[in-house]
Design an enzyme around this catalytic site. Sequence first.
Site, short mmCIF file in Angstrom:
data_model
loop_
_atom_site.label_atom_id
_atom_site.label_comp_id
_atom_site.label_asym_id
_atom_site.label_seq_id
_atom_site.Cartn_x
_atom_site.Cartn_y
_atom_site.Cartn_z
N HIS A 164 0.86 -1.18 0.00
CA HIS A 164 0.00 0.00 0.00
C HIS A 164 0.89 1.23 0.00
O HIS A 164 0.88 2.03 0.93
CB HIS A 164 -0.94 -0.02 1.22
CG HIS A 164 -1.82 -1.23 1.26
ND1 HIS A 164 -2.52 -1.62 2.37
CD2 HIS A 164 -2.11 -2.16 0.31
CE1 HIS A 164 -3.20 -2.74 2.11
NE2 HIS A 164 -2.96 -3.08 0.86
C1 LIG Z 1 -0.05 -9.35 -2.12
C2 LIG Z 1 -0.94 -8.16 -2.33
C3 LIG Z 1 -2.18 -8.09 -1.71
C4 LIG Z 1 -3.00 -6.97 -1.90
N1 LIG Z 1 -4.23 -6.95 -1.33
C5 LIG Z 1 -5.03 -5.86 -1.48
C6 LIG Z 1 -6.32 -5.81 -0.89
O1 LIG Z 1 -6.78 -6.74 -0.25
N2 LIG Z 1 -7.04 -4.67 -1.05
C7 LIG Z 1 -6.60 -3.61 -1.76
O2 LIG Z 1 -7.30 -2.60 -1.83
N3 LIG Z 1 -5.39 -3.66 -2.38
C8 LIG Z 1 -4.60 -4.75 -2.25
N4 LIG Z 1 -3.39 -4.81 -2.88
C9 LIG Z 1 -2.99 -3.67 -3.73
C10 LIG Z 1 -3.57 -3.80 -5.14
O3 LIG Z 1 -3.16 -4.99 -5.71
C11 LIG Z 1 -3.10 -2.59 -5.96
O4 LIG Z 1 -3.61 -1.41 -5.36
C12 LIG Z 1 -3.61 -2.60 -7.39
O5 LIG Z 1 -3.45 -3.85 -7.99
C13 LIG Z 1 -2.83 -1.53 -8.16
O6 LIG Z 1 -3.25 -1.48 -9.49
P1 LIG Z 1 -2.41 -0.61 -10.55
O7 LIG Z 1 -3.06 -0.76 -11.85
O8 LIG Z 1 -2.23 0.76 -10.00
O9 LIG Z 1 -0.93 -1.22 -10.56
P2 LIG Z 1 -0.39 -2.72 -10.84
O10 LIG Z 1 -1.41 -3.72 -10.53
O11 LIG Z 1 0.92 -2.80 -10.14
O12 LIG Z 1 -0.17 -2.74 -12.40
C14 LIG Z 1 0.89 -2.06 -13.02
C15 LIG Z 1 1.27 -2.81 -14.27
O13 LIG Z 1 2.20 -2.00 -14.97
C16 LIG Z 1 3.21 -2.81 -15.52
N5 LIG Z 1 4.40 -1.96 -15.72
C17 LIG Z 1 5.17 -1.39 -14.77
N6 LIG Z 1 6.14 -0.65 -15.34
C18 LIG Z 1 5.96 -0.76 -16.67
C19 LIG Z 1 6.65 -0.22 -17.79
N7 LIG Z 1 7.70 0.58 -17.64
N8 LIG Z 1 6.22 -0.55 -19.04
C20 LIG Z 1 5.14 -1.36 -19.21
N9 LIG Z 1 4.47 -1.90 -18.18
C21 LIG Z 1 4.87 -1.59 -16.93
C22 LIG Z 1 3.41 -3.91 -14.49
O14 LIG Z 1 4.00 -5.06 -15.08
C23 LIG Z 1 1.99 -4.13 -14.00
O15 LIG Z 1 1.34 -5.16 -14.70
C24 LIG Z 1 -2.55 -5.91 -2.72
C25 LIG Z 1 -1.31 -5.99 -3.36
C26 LIG Z 1 -0.51 -7.12 -3.19
C27 LIG Z 1 0.79 -7.20 -3.90
#
Ligand SMILES: Cc1cc2nc3c(=O)[nH]c(=O)nc-3n(C[C@H](O)[C@H](O)[C@H](O)COP(=O)(O)OP(=O)(O)OC[C@H]3O[C@@H](n4cnc5c(N)ncnc54)[C@H](O)[C@@H]3O)c2cc1C
Length: 576
Positions: A504
């Site tokens: 987080h």
């Molecule tokens: C173990 C775990 C448990 C969690 N449990 C909860 C929960 O219960 N409740 C909750 O609210 N949140 C939880 N979270 C947090 C939640 O998963 C994230 O808030 C959410 O998935 C974030 O989404 P996002 O799209 O911002 O980023 P991400 O899901 O991190 O996606 C980013 C994507 O961008 C890609 N990327 C990065 N850099 C580049 C680049 N330079 N070029 C191309 N692609 C790139 C990555 O490969 C990734 O696929 C948890 C996280 C983890 C790891």
Amino acid sequence: MATELDRVDVVTVGVGWTGGIIAAEAAKAGLQVVGLERGRERGTEDYQNIHDEYKYAIRYELMQDVSKETLTFRNNPDQRALPMRQMGSFLLGENLGGAGTHWNGQTWRFLPYDFEIRSMTEEKYGEEKLMEDEGYRLQDWGITYDELEPYFDKFEKTCGISGEENPLGGERSDAYPTPPMIKTRILEMFEKASSGLGHSPIMMPSANLSEQFENPDGETIAACQYCAFCERFGCEYGAKSSPEVTVIPTARKTGNFEVRTHANVVEILTDEEDESQVSGVRYVDTRTGKEFIQPADVVVLNSYVFNNYKLLRVSDIGQQYDPETEEGSLGRSYCYQIFGGATGYFDEQFNTFMGAGALGMAFDDFNGDNFDHADLDFLHGGNISITQTGNRPIATNRIRPDTPSWGSEFKKESIESYTRTLSVSGQGATLPHKDNYLDLDEEYTDVYGVPLVQLTYNFKDQDRARHKYLAERSVEVLEEMGASEVVQNSELGDYSIVPYQSTHNTGGTIMGDDPEVSVVNNWLQHWDRDNLFVVGAGNFVHNGGYNPTATVGALAYRCAEGVIRFAEEGGRLEEE
Ligand SMILES: Cc1cc2nc3c(=O)[nH]c(=O)nc-3n(C[C@H](O)[C@H](O)[C@H](O)COP(=O)(O)OP(=O)(O)OC[C@H]3O[C@@H](n4cnc5c(N)ncnc54)[C@H](O)[C@@H]3O)c2cc1C
Ligand code: SF4
């Protein structure tokens, strides 16, 4: 020499929750979208036989390869920042679906107080309570809970969230789409004890669905089997709402969305003729090493807190925050979370080996400003909960504190306590402090030669006080539940990047209504580039007492609306 590709309407950098939401909404609106995802393709069919704790939960099979890219860390500028060589304090997502594949699914909306924390605190307690002399820098988010509410509702309906009304949460325009999950014996005990203490427990809002649900885009999410291999694993039943079972198929069905995997974006390109616009992105195919330019009318950064920051910085977009002068907005207000709790030892045995990622109960009596802070030396608080996520045997081996750490006594106590210990914990907010920020490392680079992000972070006095307060409240609940012995978490020391705490991370690309102290406006449109949007928990101006993703999802839906409007009309969205 990079190969230049055909221009598209929208490019998303990263395809997790935020990238998937932008892609689905923009593609449904008829825009041609390319999703550049540096990881590989994956979906429910890849998660069969995934119940291998060592491979997935300990060796992080589904997550970022930190031998290729990581970040450096120090507690303060007097230390030398060193690279995080193994995933620890937080677990970074990679591949299609991002961290949304292996999240728990605890889906809380931030409180109305969170979005207006500065003005509400000042109004109620006076300016002194902002503790600016001690380095805290509270800011309003430039958006209110009421303005964000329709987008929360949309995200919850996309996911089919299972939950019940929270008497201490913000007002809702509609009920949760599906009923809460099963209330187990453990949860009933927590409910009885916390109600007895005068608190208001509710079932945790869960993206592990209590029943099968068809979302408004026509995607079906199955009913949870309570298999206990949820966090750090993909769901083999398609029962955990994640981008691969919701927004990504929705985007693909339109025929307007192409996912390009193994595409690692290394630079956002500014238009050579007009500095207020970007022209596209440069990326490297991670299998061949070949470079490509993907021109686009709109670029949306969806690559999580650290990469969103990094891409802006290496592309020279925005002014880096300087902790000495406090000038610059890029990198400021990095925040994390604290977990003040306790473990209770019971005589009764429980089915602690069964569960689901978001199976739990919680109360918000000590979250936000739901309790009086006049005589307290900290602001905000945290959501106090018990979760039954399933005790996997390698990670969970609780023993009473006076037990030897090896030998027959240790084995006897491990077996005895495995099904007889329960934990209650407060997920505490942290507030922005002038000394906590993101920068670029001057020495270390990733495998593509791009500098690593450097994190400078430590817990502050308010965090220590809030942590202790939440731990004491957790002790009270466990005692009321009938534990024969309760052990309170030790007091908070310095932040360490080694033991897992939570994924987080927030801040670094914060939102607001003042370009001097924020990176994007409240449509997540960059202040210096009209056709560049930046979305994720990096937009959070501080970190609340909940998991972030409902608020991240709501911001992504709002951003998608902004992207579509921008594609039609152009210009600055905050001016309307
Ligand atoms: C173990 C775990 C448990 C969690 N449990 C909860 C929960 O219960 N409740 C909750 O609210 N949140 C939880 N979270 C947090 C939640 O998963 C994230 O808030 C959410 O998935 C974030 O989404 P996002 O799209 O911002 O980023 P991400 O899901 O991190 O996606 C980013 C994507 O961008 C890609 N990327 C990065 N850099 C580049 C680049 N330079 N070029 C191309 N692609 C790139 C990555 O490969 C990734 O696929 C948890 C996280 C983890 C790891
Ligand atoms: S606990 Fe439920 S949602 Fe989580 S992986 Fe198992 S079946 Fe899927």
